[in-house]
Motif scaffolding. Structure first.
Motif, PDB file in Angstrom:
ATOM      1  N   TRP A  20       0.848  -1.189   0.000  1.00 41.12           N
ATOM      2  CA  TRP A  20       0.000   0.000   0.000  1.00 41.12           C
ATOM      3  C   TRP A  20       0.880   1.235   0.000  1.00 41.12           C
ATOM      4  N   SER A  21       0.385   2.271  -0.603  1.00 40.28           N
ATOM      5  CA  SER A  21       1.144   3.510  -0.652  1.00 40.28           C
ATOM      6  C   SER A  21       1.167   4.157   0.736  1.00 40.28           C
ATOM      7  N   ARG A  23       0.412   7.110   1.543  1.00 41.00           N
ATOM      8  CA  ARG A  23      -0.765   7.959   1.724  1.00 41.00           C
ATOM      9  C   ARG A  23      -1.946   7.136   2.228  1.00 41.00           C
TER      10      ARG A  23
END
Length: 52
Positions: A20-21, A23
């Protein structure tokens, strides 16, 4: 089904992890923290700010 969709589907079925990023991780951490802390915040508000 295209070749790319097939590869993505097989990766999902095999259980390969996707990263997952930062952000998304930050947003999830904020939402979970808010859910965990909301009872405490509500209790402080109830005790200190509401008229007795």
């Amino acid at each position: 089904m295209s070749c790319r969709e097939f590869l993505e589907t097989t990766a999902w079925v095999k259980g390969e992890k996707k990263h997952w990023s930062p952000r998304v991780k930050l947003i999830l951490a904020f939402v979970l923290g808010l859910l965990v802390l909301s009872p405490a915040i509500l209790g402080i508000y109830w005790q200190l700010l509401l008229p007795r």
